[in-house]
Design an enzyme around this catalytic site. Structure first.
Site: not given
Length: 297
Positions: A2-3
């Site tokens: 996840p960014e």
DNA sequence: GTCCATGTTCTTTA
DNA sequence: CTAAAGAACATGGA
């Protein structure tokens, strides 16, 4: 995994479930996902009300009573999701919080509104992380060590920070102390959108390039948030839904495929251990030809 | 079996 | 000394 866009999507989907809820029970299956190790998560959480949830960089910050806060970092494979407590938990579920909402039904009866207590809704917030690069953190400051937010950074701010390092721009943008929230996907996409070669020395970017890069980062991240993030492997939001931005990646994981701008095959190289995708024609290494002419002494 | 992976941090090297 | 590269962490999928 996840960014920033994925974390932002998780926070927005989580918010309606957890805001104002009461922590009734805590099940910590693995103590080693908590930092500092041995801090009493159960004791600190049971009986607390979750006042709100927000994002800073890739951190998911939970606000509790009396100004107390903690954050969750998802690492590479972490997930936060809302479930029915009766559902069996997925493997590698390390933390479960039983949350209850004291709900009120608001009805109009004639002229007046009447609030009646609803049957209490009980949900389970679960943190699952097979690789365990993520975790639960109780620091004194949830923002410590993070650079500015990419969605609000100014070109001047970014230029000042890039001027201090000779690293390739690709490595610099991945450094959370320099700018907080970008990861491998969105750095590659942003550099392509700005037409900048990933190996360009950070302190050698021109003013116009930094302006272009700042705008590209914001455009890419906002677009990705709009598409609810990228699901490459197993990213899901808090309701279990996939993102859609992976369908419109322009360079990430497209090695050998034609550049969508110029048609030549995209390249993949490794920069500081990270795979990096770019177009050798649209992202030229040398931006201006010759060095400035030198006058003799 | 091998290699690779959306991240961070500690250690080693220059 | 500092800056930057490299290794390590743990698991699963191709």
């Amino acid at each position: 995994m996840p960014e920033l866009p994925e974390v932002e999507t998780i926070v927005t989907t989580l918010r309606p479930h957890v805001t104002g809820s009461l922590v009734r029970d805590v099940f910590l299956a693995r103590a080693d996902i908590v930092t500092p190790y041995g801090c009493n998560v159960c004791g600190r959480l049971v009986g607390q009300t979750i006042l709100g949830v927000s994002r800073r960089g890739k951190r998911i910050i939970f606000m509790l009573e009396r100004g107390e806060k903690f954050y969750v970092h998802l690492g590479m494979s972490g997930r936060l999701g809302v479930f029915d407590p009766a559902d069996p938990a997925a493997p590698h579920t390390h933390l479960r919080l039983t949350l209850s909402h004291v709900g009120f039904a608001v009805r109009t009866r004639g002229k007046s509104t009447v609030r009646t207590a609803n049957p209490t809704e009980v949900i389970e917030l679960r943190f699952c992380d097979p690789r365990r690069f993520g975790g639960i953190f109780w620091p004194t400051d949830c923002e410590a060590g993070l650079g500015p937010e990419p969605l609000t950074i100014t070109p001047r701010q970014l230029a000042d920070r890039l001027a201090k390092t000779r690293r390739p721009i690709k490595s610099a943008l991945l450094d959370q102390r320099l700018i907080a929230g970008l990861g491998n996907i969105y750095v590659d996409e942003s550099l392509f959108a700005a037409g900048i070669h990933p190996l360009t020395r950070s302190d050698r970017l021109t003013g116009p390039q930094v302006v272009k890069l700042t705008a590209a980062i914001k455009r890419i991240l906002n677009r990705a948030i709009h598409h609810r993030g990228s699901t490459l492997r197993d990213y899901r939001d808090a309701d279990g839904n996939s993102g859609g931005f992976q369908k419109i990646h322009k360079v990430y994981a497209r090695e050998g495929q034609p550049c969508l701008k110029c048609g030549i095959p995209l390249k993949r190289i490794v920069i500081t251990g990270r795979s990096t995708h770019f177009c050798p024609k649209c992202q030229k290494r040398r931006q201006s030809g010759a060095a400035a002419p030198r006058t003799s002494p």
